[in-house]
Enzyme design. Structure first.
Site, PDB file in Angstrom:
ATOM      1  N   MET A  30       9.780  73.549 -10.159  1.00 25.81           N
ATOM      2  CA  MET A  30       8.348  73.467 -10.803  1.00 25.81           C
ATOM      3  C   MET A  30       7.237  73.922 -10.172  1.00 25.81           C
ATOM      4  O   MET A  30       5.894  73.663 -10.428  1.00 25.81           O
ATOM      5  CB  MET A  30       8.047  71.821 -11.222  1.00 25.81           C
ATOM      6  CG  MET A  30       9.280  71.202 -12.089  1.00 25.81           C
ATOM      7  SD  MET A  30       8.644  69.771 -12.877  1.00 25.81           S
ATOM      8  CE  MET A  30       8.257  68.545 -11.447  1.00 25.81           C
ATOM      9  N   ALA A  32       4.929  75.245  -6.767  1.00 20.61           N
ATOM     10  CA  ALA A  32       4.128  74.591  -5.711  1.00 20.61           C
ATOM     11  C   ALA A  32       5.187  74.797  -4.691  1.00 20.61           C
ATOM     12  O   ALA A  32       5.362  73.729  -3.934  1.00 20.61           O
ATOM     13  CB  ALA A  32       3.454  73.275  -6.050  1.00 20.61           C
ATOM     14  N   HIS A  37      12.095  74.180  -1.482  1.00 22.24           N
ATOM     15  CA  HIS A  37      12.479  75.270  -2.353  1.00 22.24           C
ATOM     16  C   HIS A  37      13.096  76.578  -1.986  1.00 22.24           C
ATOM     17  O   HIS A  37      13.910  77.044  -2.306  1.00 22.24           O
ATOM     18  CB  HIS A  37      11.070  75.640  -3.310  1.00 22.24           C
ATOM     19  CG  HIS A  37      10.581  74.394  -4.239  1.00 22.24           C
ATOM     20  ND1 HIS A  37       9.248  74.171  -3.906  1.00 22.24           N
ATOM     21  CD2 HIS A  37      11.058  73.648  -4.960  1.00 22.24           C
ATOM     22  CE1 HIS A  37       8.898  73.078  -4.586  1.00 22.24           C
ATOM     23  NE2 HIS A  37      10.075  72.786  -5.247  1.00 22.24           N
ATOM     24  N   GLN A 148      19.198  67.964  -2.102  1.00 23.41           N
ATOM     25  CA  GLN A 148      19.786  66.578  -2.010  1.00 23.41           C
ATOM     26  C   GLN A 148      18.698  65.654  -1.952  1.00 23.41           C
ATOM     27  O   GLN A 148      18.588  64.477  -2.335  1.00 23.41           O
ATOM     28  CB  GLN A 148      20.509  66.764  -0.510  1.00 23.41           C
ATOM     29  CG  GLN A 148      20.918  65.271  -0.176  1.00 23.41           C
ATOM     30  CD  GLN A 148      21.880  64.553  -1.160  1.00 23.41           C
ATOM     31  OE1 GLN A 148      22.567  65.335  -1.923  1.00 23.41           O
ATOM     32  NE2 GLN A 148      21.952  63.089  -1.190  1.00 23.41           N
ATOM     33  N   LYS A 149      17.113  66.269  -1.794  1.00 24.12           N
ATOM     34  CA  LYS A 149      16.099  65.375  -1.869  1.00 24.12           C
ATOM     35  C   LYS A 149      16.060  64.746  -3.327  1.00 24.12           C
ATOM     36  O   LYS A 149      15.781  63.468  -3.358  1.00 24.12           O
ATOM     37  CB  LYS A 149      14.986  66.391  -1.819  1.00 24.12           C
ATOM     38  CG  LYS A 149      13.731  65.836  -2.401  1.00 24.12           C
ATOM     39  CD  LYS A 149      12.773  65.339  -1.211  1.00 24.12           C
ATOM     40  CE  LYS A 149      11.436  64.576  -1.932  1.00 24.12           C
ATOM     41  NZ  LYS A 149      10.900  65.070  -2.970  1.00 24.12           N
ATOM     42  N   ASP A 150      16.559  65.143  -4.449  1.00 27.16           N
ATOM     43  CA  ASP A 150      16.491  64.480  -5.743  1.00 27.16           C
ATOM     44  C   ASP A 150      18.062  64.238  -6.016  1.00 27.16           C
ATOM     45  O   ASP A 150      18.750  64.701  -6.729  1.00 27.16           O
ATOM     46  CB  ASP A 150      16.108  65.571  -6.674  1.00 27.16           C
ATOM     47  CG  ASP A 150      14.587  65.899  -6.302  1.00 27.16           C
ATOM     48  OD1 ASP A 150      13.655  64.962  -6.854  1.00 27.16           O
ATOM     49  OD2 ASP A 150      14.250  67.061  -5.762  1.00 27.16           O
ATOM     50  N   SER A 185       7.610  68.005  -0.221  1.00 27.81           N
ATOM     51  CA  SER A 185       7.366  67.818  -1.876  1.00 27.81           C
ATOM     52  C   SER A 185       6.558  68.185  -2.164  1.00 27.81           C
ATOM     53  O   SER A 185       5.283  68.095  -1.573  1.00 27.81           O
ATOM     54  CB  SER A 185       7.544  66.273  -2.041  1.00 27.81           C
ATOM     55  OG  SER A 185       7.154  66.014  -3.460  1.00 27.81           O
ATOM     56  N   SER A 186       6.423  68.586  -3.375  1.00 29.76           N
ATOM     57  CA  SER A 186       5.031  69.371  -4.010  1.00 29.76           C
ATOM     58  C   SER A 186       4.066  68.260  -4.157  1.00 29.76           C
ATOM     59  O   SER A 186       2.823  68.714  -4.070  1.00 29.76           O
ATOM     60  CB  SER A 186       5.301  69.857  -5.452  1.00 29.76           C
ATOM     61  OG  SER A 186       6.373  70.862  -5.131  1.00 29.76           O
TER      62      SER A 186
HETATM   63  P1  AMP Z   1      11.028  70.784  -8.246  1.00 29.63           P
HETATM   64  O1  AMP Z   1      10.141  71.701  -7.993  1.00 29.63           O
HETATM   65  O2  AMP Z   1      10.469  69.358  -7.470  1.00 29.63           O
HETATM   66  O3  AMP Z   1      11.550  70.443  -9.532  1.00 29.63           O
HETATM   67  O4  AMP Z   1      12.247  70.984  -7.130  1.00 29.63           O
HETATM   68  C1  AMP Z   1      13.195  72.146  -7.315  1.00 29.63           C
HETATM   69  C2  AMP Z   1      14.473  71.979  -6.463  1.00 29.63           C
HETATM   70  O5  AMP Z   1      13.972  71.968  -5.053  1.00 29.63           O
HETATM   71  C3  AMP Z   1      15.218  70.808  -6.670  1.00 29.63           C
HETATM   72  O6  AMP Z   1      16.394  71.109  -6.695  1.00 29.63           O
HETATM   73  C4  AMP Z   1      14.698  69.778  -5.620  1.00 29.63           C
HETATM   74  O7  AMP Z   1      15.788  68.912  -5.393  1.00 29.63           O
HETATM   75  C5  AMP Z   1      14.565  70.913  -4.427  1.00 29.63           C
HETATM   76  N1  AMP Z   1      13.728  70.394  -3.481  1.00 29.63           N
HETATM   77  C6  AMP Z   1      12.586  69.691  -3.440  1.00 29.63           C
HETATM   78  N2  AMP Z   1      11.932  69.372  -2.506  1.00 29.63           N
HETATM   79  C7  AMP Z   1      13.062  69.418  -1.436  1.00 29.63           C
HETATM   80  C8  AMP Z   1      13.383  69.554  -0.068  1.00 29.63           C
HETATM   81  N3  AMP Z   1      12.565  68.860   0.777  1.00 29.63           N
HETATM   82  N4  AMP Z   1      14.343  69.707   0.452  1.00 29.63           N
HETATM   83  C9  AMP Z   1      15.408  70.374  -0.263  1.00 29.63           C
HETATM   84  N5  AMP Z   1      15.402  70.496  -1.502  1.00 29.63           N
HETATM   85  C10 AMP Z   1      14.139  70.096  -2.109  1.00 29.63           C
END
Ligand code: AMP
Length: 284
Positions: A30, A32, A37, A148-150, A185-186
């Site tokens: 998403m 940011a 990422h 793995q965060k999510d 995290s964003s």
């Molecule tokens: P998002 O932009 O939050 O939807 O995240 C996109 C991808 O990045 C998802 O697969 C998340 O699990 C991964 N992600 C987000 N934060 C982390 C992190 N701190 N470490 C590893 N992967 C992450």
């Protein structure tokens, strides 16, 4: 790096990769972008010939009272980072492109979608599963990289890919943390410097549980109490859930002897943060 905003053009680019026999890796985000990422992008690049990244703030996965409008959007900066890293395609569709007027098809992974974050965020995983199913059909990647965060999202998406017989291998990459342990995290961008300190309690609670497991405590109820107690000690944090579950079914496990996912969600101010660890009771 080619920037692509339409589904038709993205399909054409990805089908062309498939025709040449190259492997295609995909990272859905998403935006940011942070090191979490970028670690997924690097994993894709090391495993696949071609890497596609999407940036789409998916309205379908946000609840009515959630942060869709204020979610950080830093497209130019993100594109520059991906360019530097050597990503091949950046797919950045608008909302109308992904959900044209009249769309009425959703993807629901029924039971898993109501667990962990799904229990606190009704409709969230329906939104995630729907957008990822669409993205998988547009890109048709050989490998898709998730963090793995999510952890609950990983369980939902593995089930989705399996149940719908998708030809994609889901690769899960480790959580990338700040030096002090905070999971990147964003949403960390929402935190004041005081809240940034308070947010460390999530990781601290997980480490306490890990230590207890290493000292021989395998009973999940007791371990959950240890984790919850740690969160209580930080007045700036409000617990959403602290759970010990099977990482695939997300069902509670009574003890961690055969390994388990320890997951926490808590609010720091108005910001909801999540973190987790996988514990193994036997020495590695
Ligand atoms: P998002 O932009 O939050 O939807 O995240 C996109 C991808 O990045 C998802 O697969 C998340 O699990 C991964 N992600 C987000 N934060 C982390 C992190 N701190 N470490 C590893 N992967 C992450």
């Amino acid at each position: 790096m080619k920037r692509i905003a339409t589904i038709a053009e993205m399909k054409a680019a990805c089908r062309q990769v498939a025709r040449t026999g190259k492997t295609l890796g995909f990272v859905a985000t998403m935006g940011a972008l942070h090191e979490g990422h970028l670690s997924l992008v690097r994993a894709s690049e090391s495993r696949c010939d071609v890497t596609a990244v999407s940036i789409f703030v998916n309205p379908l996965q946000f609840g009515p009272a959630e942060d869709l409008d204020k979610y950080p959007r830093t497209l130019e900066r993100d594109a520059a980072l991906l360019e530097q890293l050597g990503a091949d395609f950046l797919f950045m569709p608008g909302v109308e492109e992904m959900y044209p007027q009249g769309a009425q098809t959703y993807v629901l992974v029924e039971e898993l979608s109501n667990k962990l974050d799904g229990a606190s965020r009704p409709g969230h995983f329906r939104g995630v599963a729907t957008v990822v199913a669409k993205l998988f059909e547009i890109v048709r990647p050989d490998f898709a990289f998730f963090g793995q965060k999510d952890a609950a999202q990983v369980a939902v998406l593995r089930k989705l890919a399996n149940d719908l017989d998708m030809d994609v291998e889901i690769v899960v990459c480790p959580i990338v943390r700040e030096r002090d342990g905070l999971a990147m995290s964003s949403r960390n961008a929402y935190l004041t410097s005081e809240q940034r300190q308070q947010a460390l309690v999530l990781h601290r609670s997980l480490l306490r549980v890990q230590t207890a497991v290493e000292q021989g405590e395998h009973d999940s109820a007791k371990l959950i109490e240890i984790g919850k107690q740690a969160i209580t000690e930080e007045a700036g944090a409000r617990l959403d859930y602290f759970a010990i579950v099977d990482p695939d079914t997300l069902d509670s496990v009574a003890d961690v002897s055969r390994g388990a996912l320890v997951a926490v969600a808590a609010y720091v101010g108005a910001t909801r943060l999540i973190d987790n660890i996988l514990v193994t009771a036997s020495p590695q």
